[in-house]
Each structure stands twice: as structure tokens, then as C-alpha cells.
Design a protein around this motif. Structure first.
Motif, PDB file in Angstrom:
ATOM      1  N   THR A 223       0.799  -1.233   0.000  1.00  0.00           N
ATOM      2  CA  THR A 223       0.000   0.000   0.000  1.00  0.00           C
ATOM      3  C   THR A 223       0.828   1.277   0.000  1.00  0.00           C
ATOM      4  O   THR A 223       0.273   2.373  -0.053  1.00  0.00           O
ATOM      5  CB  THR A 223      -0.932   0.021   1.225  1.00  0.00           C
ATOM      6  OG1 THR A 223      -0.141  -0.092   2.422  1.00  0.00           O
ATOM      7  CG2 THR A 223      -1.922  -1.131   1.172  1.00  0.00           C
ATOM      8  N   SER A 224       2.158   1.164   0.094  1.00  0.00           N
ATOM      9  CA  SER A 224       2.976   2.375   0.096  1.00  0.00           C
ATOM     10  C   SER A 224       4.357   2.074  -0.483  1.00  0.00           C
ATOM     11  O   SER A 224       4.772   0.917  -0.572  1.00  0.00           O
ATOM     12  CB  SER A 224       3.127   2.927   1.516  1.00  0.00           C
ATOM     13  OG  SER A 224       3.823   2.006   2.341  1.00  0.00           O
ATOM     14  N   LEU A 225       5.060   3.143  -0.856  1.00  0.00           N
ATOM     15  CA  LEU A 225       6.404   3.027  -1.403  1.00  0.00           C
ATOM     16  C   LEU A 225       7.399   3.702  -0.481  1.00  0.00           C
ATOM     17  O   LEU A 225       7.047   4.588   0.307  1.00  0.00           O
ATOM     18  CB  LEU A 225       6.472   3.688  -2.789  1.00  0.00           C
ATOM     19  CG  LEU A 225       5.680   3.038  -3.915  1.00  0.00           C
ATOM     20  CD1 LEU A 225       5.713   3.932  -5.148  1.00  0.00           C
ATOM     21  CD2 LEU A 225       6.249   1.664  -4.249  1.00  0.00           C
ATOM     22  N   ASN A 226       8.647   3.302  -0.593  1.00  0.00           N
ATOM     23  CA  ASN A 226       9.730   3.990   0.094  1.00  0.00           C
ATOM     24  C   ASN A 226       9.691   5.481  -0.253  1.00  0.00           C
ATOM     25  O   ASN A 226       9.393   5.851  -1.388  1.00  0.00           O
ATOM     26  CB  ASN A 226      11.046   3.341  -0.358  1.00  0.00           C
ATOM     27  CG  ASN A 226      12.273   4.063   0.131  1.00  0.00           C
ATOM     28  OD1 ASN A 226      12.646   5.086  -0.432  1.00  0.00           O
ATOM     29  ND2 ASN A 226      12.892   3.536   1.157  1.00  0.00           N
ATOM     30  N   ALA A 227      10.016   6.333   0.721  1.00  0.00           N
ATOM     31  CA  ALA A 227       9.909   7.785   0.520  1.00  0.00           C
ATOM     32  C   ALA A 227      10.748   8.268  -0.656  1.00  0.00           C
ATOM     33  O   ALA A 227      10.302   9.133  -1.422  1.00  0.00           O
ATOM     34  CB  ALA A 227      10.326   8.522   1.795  1.00  0.00           C
ATOM     35  N   SER A 228      11.946   7.720  -0.820  1.00  0.00           N
ATOM     36  CA  SER A 228      12.790   8.192  -1.924  1.00  0.00           C
ATOM     37  C   SER A 228      12.271   7.717  -3.275  1.00  0.00           C
ATOM     38  O   SER A 228      12.378   8.422  -4.277  1.00  0.00           O
ATOM     39  CB  SER A 228      14.242   7.742  -1.721  1.00  0.00           C
ATOM     40  OG  SER A 228      14.343   6.338  -1.721  1.00  0.00           O
ATOM     41  N   VAL A 229      11.672   6.512  -3.311  1.00  0.00           N
ATOM     42  CA  VAL A 229      11.097   6.010  -4.559  1.00  0.00           C
ATOM     43  C   VAL A 229       9.874   6.840  -4.941  1.00  0.00           C
ATOM     44  O   VAL A 229       9.740   7.303  -6.085  1.00  0.00           O
ATOM     45  CB  VAL A 229      10.715   4.518  -4.424  1.00  0.00           C
ATOM     46  CG1 VAL A 229       9.958   4.044  -5.664  1.00  0.00           C
ATOM     47  CG2 VAL A 229      11.955   3.666  -4.199  1.00  0.00           C
ATOM     48  N   ALA A 230       8.961   7.032  -3.982  1.00  0.00           N
ATOM     49  CA  ALA A 230       7.751   7.824  -4.245  1.00  0.00           C
ATOM     50  C   ALA A 230       8.112   9.245  -4.652  1.00  0.00           C
ATOM     51  O   ALA A 230       7.580   9.785  -5.625  1.00  0.00           O
ATOM     52  CB  ALA A 230       6.854   7.827  -3.014  1.00  0.00           C
ATOM     53  N   GLY A 231       9.038   9.856  -3.895  1.00  0.00           N
ATOM     54  CA  GLY A 231       9.443  11.218  -4.217  1.00  0.00           C
ATOM     55  C   GLY A 231      10.051  11.332  -5.597  1.00  0.00           C
ATOM     56  O   GLY A 231       9.772  12.275  -6.343  1.00  0.00           O
ATOM     57  N   SER A 232      10.872  10.352  -5.972  1.00  0.00           N
ATOM     58  CA  SER A 232      11.521  10.379  -7.279  1.00  0.00           C
ATOM     59  C   SER A 232      10.508  10.267  -8.413  1.00  0.00           C
ATOM     60  O   SER A 232      10.603  10.966  -9.428  1.00  0.00           O
ATOM     61  CB  SER A 232      12.544   9.239  -7.384  1.00  0.00           C
ATOM     62  OG  SER A 232      13.603   9.440  -6.457  1.00  0.00           O
ATOM     63  N   LEU A 233       9.509   9.415  -8.234  1.00  0.00           N
ATOM     64  CA  LEU A 233       8.484   9.264  -9.265  1.00  0.00           C
ATOM     65  C   LEU A 233       7.701  10.558  -9.461  1.00  0.00           C
ATOM     66  O   LEU A 233       7.420  10.971 -10.591  1.00  0.00           O
ATOM     67  CB  LEU A 233       7.537   8.123  -8.897  1.00  0.00           C
ATOM     68  CG  LEU A 233       8.117   6.709  -9.020  1.00  0.00           C
ATOM     69  CD1 LEU A 233       7.188   5.690  -8.380  1.00  0.00           C
ATOM     70  CD2 LEU A 233       8.365   6.355 -10.480  1.00  0.00           C
ATOM     71  N   VAL A 234       7.351  11.222  -8.355  1.00  0.00           N
ATOM     72  CA  VAL A 234       6.600  12.480  -8.451  1.00  0.00           C
ATOM     73  C   VAL A 234       7.464  13.559  -9.100  1.00  0.00           C
ATOM     74  O   VAL A 234       6.998  14.317  -9.968  1.00  0.00           O
ATOM     75  CB  VAL A 234       6.102  12.934  -7.066  1.00  0.00           C
ATOM     76  CG1 VAL A 234       5.426  14.302  -7.164  1.00  0.00           C
ATOM     77  CG2 VAL A 234       5.138  11.910  -6.478  1.00  0.00           C
TER      78      VAL A 234
END
Length: 246
Positions: A223-234
Motif C-alpha cells: 500500500t505504500s512506497l519507500n519515501a525516496s522512490v515515491a518522491g523520485s516518481l513524483v
């Protein structure tokens, strides 16, 4: 690359007088008296966070060397001001593109995000002074050198900083579950992207001051991604929209 620590009263005083970047200072809790007044004055003058701790904590951090009840963590590089980040955008004749991190505590996440910020051409990163990882040696190593090229501002109050950025025309998008699909949101124009902490997400007050919430589609069991992965995608979605909306 290990985090550099300076310990001992005179070495720490000279470090503070030199103007070099300092992440934080630890002071012996049993010395809360006039003996520390000169050092505390330097810390408050430069707005450097400090904390009173036990002798056991200082012994452990200084590896039992003679620390005289004080040690300082030296930053891997100089911090910038928020105004420097905005000035860089103006210099490039671009709309501001800023990443704000709310209490990211893992140095590997911060280092990875600095690397992405450099890759997408964003103008800088804003982090809080407290309850957040700072520019340590581990961050510098994980960033693969990006720490030398990305402006990082450390502020006392993220909410107040957001309000000031809004006055300057920035639109604030917080990355949070339940928001609009990030790939259908309009992320063009002056933009601040807010990424929350690894466990708690964006804090309530900060979330309430975002102009919108955006989220990544999650089609799997996790249900969630690592903060650096999510941030990088955005961040890459912002770059994609900037490039192809021209």
C-alpha cells in the motif's frame, strides 16, 4: 564517508567561530550552567540546534575520547537559504521547482532524493531543522556527489515556509495516499512537492496547508512506497509535464 564529529570545548568553540556548517551540538546535561553559556550564545546566534544529553551518550558518540561534555556534528556541505533556491530559478529563467521533505529520518532516503533532484533539474530542497536527518557524510555518499550540486535549505518551520512560498506564487502539492492521481494532476508552473516521513507521512498542519494532495496509483498488494522512490516518481512526473507542456 563517516560523519565528522568534533569534540572538546575549545575545538567546538573554534568550529563555531569558523562559520563552517554544523548540523547539531550535544551538551552534557549535568553542565546546564554558566560553563556552557559562551557556546550556547554561539549556537543561538547561528541558529544551530543543540541538545542536552547524558554522559553515556557523549561517551558513545566520541568513542570514549576526552569530549569535555560537548561534541558537534559537522555538516557535509554548506546549507543554503530558501531565497537562494528562488534566486537560482530566476537565474535560469524557470518557474521554481522545489522539493520539501517533512521529517525524513533515513539518510539513505535523503541522499537518494538529492540525486533525483539534481537529475530532474529542480532548484533545491527544503528540510526542517529538527526531527529530520541533516547533511551528514552518509547522505553525501548516498547522493553520489549530488550534495555538492543541490541547494539544501534548513528551516525552523515548514508551515511558515510554505506560506511564504505561496505568497511568491508557488503551488504546493503534497504526496499523500488518497490524493488525486499524480499522472492526471497538473504539476506545471511554480511548484513545491512535499514528501512526508517514512512512517507517518505528511504532518497534519503541513498537509492542511498544501494546495492539493496527489498520490501514485498502487495496483499491487503493497500500500505504500519507500519515501525516496515515491518522491523520485513524483519529481519525474513534474519534469515530464514541464518538458512536454511547452
Amino acid at each position: 564517508m563517516n560523519d565528522e564529529i568534533v569534540y572538546g570545548k575549545n575545538p567546538v568553540i573554534e568550529l563555531l567561530k569558523s562559520g563552517k556548517p554544523v548540523n547539531k551540538v550535544l551538551l552534557l546535561s549535568e553542565n546546564k550552567n554558566l560553563r556552557n553559556q559562551e557556546i550556547i550564545s554561539h549556537l543561538e546566534e547561528r541558529n544551530i540546534p543543540y541538545q542536552f544529553v547524558t554522559r553515556e551518550v557523549l561517551d558513545r558518540q566520541a568513542q570514549r575520547e576526552r569530549h569535555q561534555g560537548i561534541l558537534a556534528y559537522v555538516a557535509a556541505t554548506e546549507y543554503a537559504e530558501v531565497e537562494d533556491i528562488l534566486a537560482l530559478a530566476e537565474q535560469r529563467r524557470e518557474d521554481p521547482f522545489i522539493l520539501m521533505l517533512d521529517e525524513i529520518e533515513d539518510p539513505h532516503n535523503l541522499g537518494a532524493l538529492l540525486r533525483t533532484v539534481d537529475a530532474v533539474g529542480a532548484h533545491g530542497v527544503i528540510i526542517p531543522k529538527r526531527r529530520s536527518v541533516s547533511l551528514t557524510g552518509t547522505v553525501a555518499k548516498t547522493s553520489a556527489g549530488a550534495v555538492e550540486h543541490v541547494l539544501v535549505a534548513r528551516v525552523s518551520n515548514l508551515v511558515q515556509t510554505i506560506k511564504e512560498l505561496k505568497k511568491k506564487g508557488c503551488w504546493v502539492s503534497g504526496a499523500e495516499a488518497g490524493g488525486q492521481d499524480v499522472f492526471s494532476a497538473d504539476l506545471t508552473g511554480p511548484r513545491v512537492i512535499v514528501i512526508g516521513s517514512e512512517g507517518r507521512g505528511i504532518s497534519r498542519l503541513l498537509r492542511e496547508n498544501c494546495d492539493e494532495l496527489v498520490s501514485l496509483p498502487m495496483n499491487g498488494k503493497v500500500t505504500s512506497l519507500n519515501a525516496s522512490v515515491a518522491g523520485s516518481l513524483v519529481l519525474y512526473e513534474v519534469l515530464r509535464q514541464r518538458r512536454y507542456s511547452k
